[in-house]
Design a protein around this motif. Sequence first.
Motif, PDB file in Angstrom:
ATOM      1  N   CYS A   1      -4.041   1.285  -6.136  1.00 47.35           N
ATOM      2  CA  CYS A   1      -2.696   1.167  -5.572  1.00 47.35           C
ATOM      3  C   CYS A   1      -2.273   2.475  -4.901  1.00 47.35           C
ATOM      4  CB  CYS A   1      -1.710   0.792  -6.681  1.00 47.35           C
ATOM      5  SG  CYS A   1       0.012   0.707  -6.146  1.00 47.35           S
ATOM      6  N   LYS A   2      -2.498   3.585  -5.580  1.00 49.76           N
ATOM      7  CA  LYS A   2      -2.090   4.887  -5.036  1.00 49.76           C
ATOM      8  C   LYS A   2      -2.909   5.278  -3.803  1.00 49.76           C
ATOM      9  CE  LYS A   2      -0.334   6.749  -9.393  1.00 49.76           C
ATOM     10  NZ  LYS A   2      -0.505   7.776 -10.462  1.00 49.76           N
TER      11      LYS A   2
ATOM     12  N   ASP B   1       5.156   0.732  -4.762  1.00 54.04           N
ATOM     13  CA  ASP B   1       5.566   1.099  -6.118  1.00 54.04           C
ATOM     14  C   ASP B   1       4.528   0.519  -7.080  1.00 54.04           C
ATOM     15  OD1 ASP B   1       6.709   1.240  -8.669  1.00 54.04           O
ATOM     16  OD2 ASP B   1       8.741   1.062  -7.886  1.00 54.04           O
ATOM     17  N   CYS B   2       3.631   1.356  -7.558  1.00 51.66           N
ATOM     18  CA  CYS B   2       2.505   0.872  -8.358  1.00 51.66           C
ATOM     19  C   CYS B   2       2.928   0.313  -9.710  1.00 51.66           C
ATOM     20  CB  CYS B   2       1.482   1.991  -8.544  1.00 51.66           C
ATOM     21  SG  CYS B   2       0.738   2.533  -6.976  1.00 51.66           S
ATOM     22  N   GLU B   3       3.904   0.926 -10.360  1.00 52.71           N
ATOM     23  CA  GLU B   3       4.351   0.435 -11.668  1.00 52.71           C
ATOM     24  C   GLU B   3       5.048  -0.910 -11.522  1.00 52.71           C
ATOM     25  OE1 GLU B   3       4.357   0.504 -15.705  1.00 52.71           O
ATOM     26  OE2 GLU B   3       3.402   1.948 -14.348  1.00 52.71           O
TER      27      GLU B   3
ATOM     28  N   THR C   1      -4.153   1.036 -10.855  1.00 55.35           N
ATOM     29  CA  THR C   1      -3.216   2.070 -10.404  1.00 55.35           C
ATOM     30  C   THR C   1      -3.847   3.007  -9.380  1.00 55.35           C
ATOM     31  OG1 THR C   1      -2.093   1.974 -12.552  1.00 55.35           O
ATOM     32  CG2 THR C   1      -1.672   3.901 -11.175  1.00 55.35           C
ATOM     33  N   SER C   2      -5.099   3.390  -9.610  1.00 53.11           N
ATOM     34  CA  SER C   2      -5.765   4.299  -8.670  1.00 53.11           C
ATOM     35  C   SER C   2      -5.952   3.640  -7.313  1.00 53.11           C
ATOM     36  CB  SER C   2      -7.112   4.753  -9.231  1.00 53.11           C
ATOM     37  OG  SER C   2      -8.016   3.672  -9.353  1.00 53.11           O
TER      38      SER C   2
ATOM     39  N   LEU D   1      -6.583  -4.367  -4.344  1.00 53.73           N
ATOM     40  CA  LEU D   1      -6.321  -4.022  -5.740  1.00 53.73           C
ATOM     41  C   LEU D   1      -7.266  -4.743  -6.691  1.00 53.73           C
ATOM     42  CD1 LEU D   1      -2.417  -4.030  -6.159  1.00 53.73           C
ATOM     43  CD2 LEU D   1      -3.930  -2.070  -5.913  1.00 53.73           C
TER      44      LEU D   1
ATOM     45  N   THR E   1       4.488  -3.070  -9.139  1.00 55.99           N
ATOM     46  CA  THR E   1       3.442  -4.031  -8.803  1.00 55.99           C
ATOM     47  C   THR E   1       2.672  -4.447 -10.048  1.00 55.99           C
ATOM     48  OG1 THR E   1       3.184  -3.006  -6.620  1.00 55.99           O
ATOM     49  CG2 THR E   1       1.408  -4.437  -7.360  1.00 55.99           C
ATOM     50  N   TRP E   2       2.345  -3.483 -10.907  1.00 58.42           N
ATOM     51  CA  TRP E   2       1.625  -3.778 -12.152  1.00 58.42           C
ATOM     52  C   TRP E   2       2.442  -4.715 -13.044  1.00 58.42           C
ATOM     53  CZ3 TRP E   2      -2.849  -3.819 -14.548  1.00 58.42           C
ATOM     54  CH2 TRP E   2      -2.879  -3.910 -15.952  1.00 58.42           C
TER      55      TRP E   2
ATOM     56  N   LYS F   1      -6.019  -0.988 -16.157  1.00 66.41           N
ATOM     57  CA  LYS F   1      -4.784  -0.499 -15.528  1.00 66.41           C
ATOM     58  C   LYS F   1      -5.051   0.760 -14.720  1.00 66.41           C
ATOM     59  CE  LYS F   1       0.044   0.716 -16.362  1.00 66.41           C
ATOM     60  NZ  LYS F   1       1.138   0.901 -17.343  1.00 66.41           N
ATOM     61  N   ALA F   2      -5.959   1.613 -15.198  1.00 71.25           N
ATOM     62  CA  ALA F   2      -6.289   2.841 -14.480  1.00 71.25           C
ATOM     63  C   ALA F   2      -6.915   2.534 -13.124  1.00 71.25           C
ATOM     64  CB  ALA F   2      -7.235   3.701 -15.316  1.00 71.25           C
TER      65      ALA F   2
END
Length: 279
Positions: free
Chosen positions: A59-60, A67-69, A56-57, A139, A71-72, A52-53
Motif C-alpha cells: 500500500c505504501k 490511507d493504508c490503515e 501495508t508495504s 495489494l 484500507t486495511w 498485514k505487513a
Amino acid sequence: MEEEGQRPKLRKRRVRPIIRIIFGIIVVILVIVVIVVLALALRRTSEHEAFKAVFTSRCKAYEGGYDCERTWNAFEQAYVGKDPCMVPPDSYQALMDATPFKPACNRMMFWSKTKNVVHDFTSKRECFITIEDTFLGSLLDGLTWCGKEGSKDTFTSDCPGWTSCVNNTVRSFWNKASASYAEVACGNVSVMLNGSIATPFHPASIFASIEMKNFNPVIMNSLNVVLVTQEKKVSNCSSQSLKDLQKVLDKGIAYSCKEVPESQIQECASQSKTCGSCW
C-alpha cells in the motif's frame, strides 16, 4: 508374624513409585498441550502480522497517497471472524467503496489464460493497465488469506482453495474486483486471449462470466481482442469461440480481433518504454 506384618508396608513402597510415574506422565502431557496451544497461537499471530505487513508495504509503495490503515480496516471487514467458505463477493463492497477503481480510458487491459504474457508486457510498457496493476489488484495479487469463525486474525494457511467452495475468501474478492474494474472500463478497451487453446473465450472464465457482463456501452467504445498465438495456431479470429464472444458483446460496443504472435509482443515490449501499438 513379623514378616506378615511388614507386607502392607512393602506394597505401599511399590505403589508410590507408580503414582509418581503416572503423575510425571500427566505433567509431561499437560506441558505438551500448553506448548502446542502456544505454538498455534503464535502461528496465528505471525500469519496475521506477516500478511498485514505485506499488505501495508504494498500500500505504501503504491503512488496515490492512499490511507493504508483505513484500507486495511475496510478489507478486514469482509472476511474476519467468518467461515472462509461463506464470504460472498458483496462482502468486499465496503472495500470497493473505500478505494474505487479509477477509469483509465483507452488503456484498460483485460486477459484470460494469458497472465504471464500480459503482465510481462505491462511491466515493460505502461501503455496498458490490468486489474493487477491497479491499487487494489497490486495489494492482493498472488496472496492467499482467510478468516475463521470466532477469531479476529487473518490466516494464510489452511484456507480453502479457489475451487473448494464458491464463496471462498480469495475467489470472492477477485470476482467482486473484476466486476468493479469492468464497470469503469472506458474508451477503447483491450483483452488478451490465448490462441493456443480451443476456447480462448471460455464461458466459465472471469472475463466471460463477470467482466464482459459489466461492460457499460455508454462509456466504452470498443473491445479489441489481441489473440496471442504460438507457432502452431489452435484458434484464430474466425474460430467459433470468438464468434460466441461477438454474440454476447453488447451491440453498442464495437469489436475487432487481431492474431499476434507471442514473440512479437515480447520483442515489442523489450524495444521501447514508450507507448504505441505492438499489434
